[in-house]
Scaffold this motif. Sequence first.
Motif, PDB file in Angstrom:
ATOM      1  N   ALA A   1       0.832  -1.213   0.000  1.00 56.36           N
ATOM      2  CA  ALA A   1       0.000   0.000   0.000  1.00 56.36           C
ATOM      3  C   ALA A   1       0.862   1.257   0.000  1.00 56.36           C
TER       4      ALA A   1
ATOM      5  N   ALA B   1       0.943   3.729   6.060  1.00 55.46           N
ATOM      6  CA  ALA B   1       0.782   2.468   5.316  1.00 55.46           C
ATOM      7  C   ALA B   1       1.658   1.418   5.997  1.00 55.46           C
TER       8      ALA B   1
ATOM      9  N   ALA C   1      -6.709  -2.103  -1.147  1.00 58.83           N
ATOM     10  CA  ALA C   1      -5.684  -1.048  -1.085  1.00 58.83           C
ATOM     11  C   ALA C   1      -5.497  -0.391  -2.457  1.00 58.83           C
TER      12      ALA C   1
END
Length: 462
Positions: free
Chosen positions: A12, A164, A324
């Motif tokens: 991500a 992330a 994501a």
Amino acid sequence: MSRAVVLGGGYAGLLAAVALRDHVDEVMVIERDRYPDLPEQRLGVPQSRHCHLMVESCMRALEALMPGTIECLLSAGARRIDLTNNALISAPMGWFERFDLGTSVISCSRALVDHVMRENAGIEIRQETTADRLFGDKQRVGGVVLNRGDGTTEKLDAALVVDATGRNSKAPDWLSTLGVPAARASVVSSGMASSSRRYAASNGLYDVLPAILLQPQDSASANGRGATVYPIENEEFIVTLTGPKSDPPPVTEDGFLQYARSVGPEIVADLMAASPPVGLVNGYRNLSNIWRHYDEATFPRGFLALGDAFVAVEPTHSLGMASAALGARWLSENLPSVGLDGNLQAGIAEAATAFWDVTRMQQTAQDKKPEKPSSSLSSLERRISQQIALATLRSKELAKDFFQTRAHPGEGSALTTQERLKLAMKVRKPPLSTLEAMAQFPELEKWVAEFGVFECKIESTS
Ligand SMILES: Cc1cc2nc3c(=O)[nH]c(=O)nc-3n(C[C@H](O)[C@H](O)[C@H](O)COP(=O)(O)OP(=O)(O)OC[C@H]3O[C@@H](n4cnc5c(N)ncnc54)[C@H](O)[C@@H]3O)c2cc1C
């Protein structure tokens, strides 16, 4: 100058950086690990020991953000698995017929996904650097304090900090030290556990090996255990066994094989017994869905979460990477109109909702705030859905609709219930027996006869 700092250089994190780079002056990605030179497992992504499939919605979003990535994955050895043409599938109600449905998944190790993405993204990443805490106040996050690999710290200003750092994100603690009220978290346990191991698909097995999915059966005597086999790069395959948390698949050599034998049809256990293992058995027990509701509260400007740090979905449906990627695509498309200070989290939440809804179905709600109970089905509705499920195993149109709906959560079925029922009523063929299902893959049967110890002990529910 506008600078965005992305914390976590995993899947991500890379997508966030790609989505942001055309809209800010500078993007910096901070990663705690040192990346291996080759596509290999690393500490920061423990789930990468388990098979990672990419569904079609994931491939599409990934291609929109990083064109050419799927082709690179395939060139590096990832396998495209056409459903159900390259997949032997035992669903709760029986075996699927082999059809060419025009829909597929990509199968490879997670390490390969990350490696290829890093090469394609062309993003500079500061490795061996750990995000330690945020600074700013409850109105605005001003940046992040980093721990460099040499033990020194550094304060980095940012117009936007993107978390992330994955499922075990520390951002809730970091935000609370700025005086930000805690975000509500929904946790829905899948009640499941899994263990995986890789094997070499030697003696020509790789050329004849379809994906194999043995889902837990619907019958009262079923033990809730399931198994999958996916061919991956390097002429290997990965076996994942799943079961209830109270009866998890073991990580011991013998226990793992015995558990595979208890799933039902013994094809998976026989392939395991006939193939050299690559590495150890790895367990994964934390299969819950987690949504940290940063989208609900008035959160400080300058902060955003993407990927598992925001919404982590349990892996059975193979949708975490898709969720994501769709969030990152939304970010890339909407950042110019919403702006760095706008409510970006709400848009990413919208992209994640369909994935959350799919994966939390039939799972145990542990959320302190009870969700609205879903209306219970009448017995007629139940009978109709059972008839459709049974017919889906033998109908090309229904099977296509089934797999496409699962690959694109939120887009809904292309067929109405009435259309599906009409198609179901046309199906006259009974579900395949185990022998008939196996006979659809004669090359595999031939391989097993020569190299394996295949015994067909359990007949499907027909
Ligand atoms: C067993 C299992 C199987 C799965 N199978 C599938 C599948 O088949 N298909 C699918 O689509 N999804 C699957 N998923 C889900 C998928 O793994 C996740 O959705 C995906 O990894 C999310 O990516 P991420 O970047 O948010 O987190 P991660 O991939 O976990 O990456 C987090 C990164 O942040 C770094 N980091 C952490 N803390 C810090 C810090 N303080 N400072 C700097 N860096 C930090 C880590 O080192 C890591 O690189 C599976 C998950 C599990 C658990």
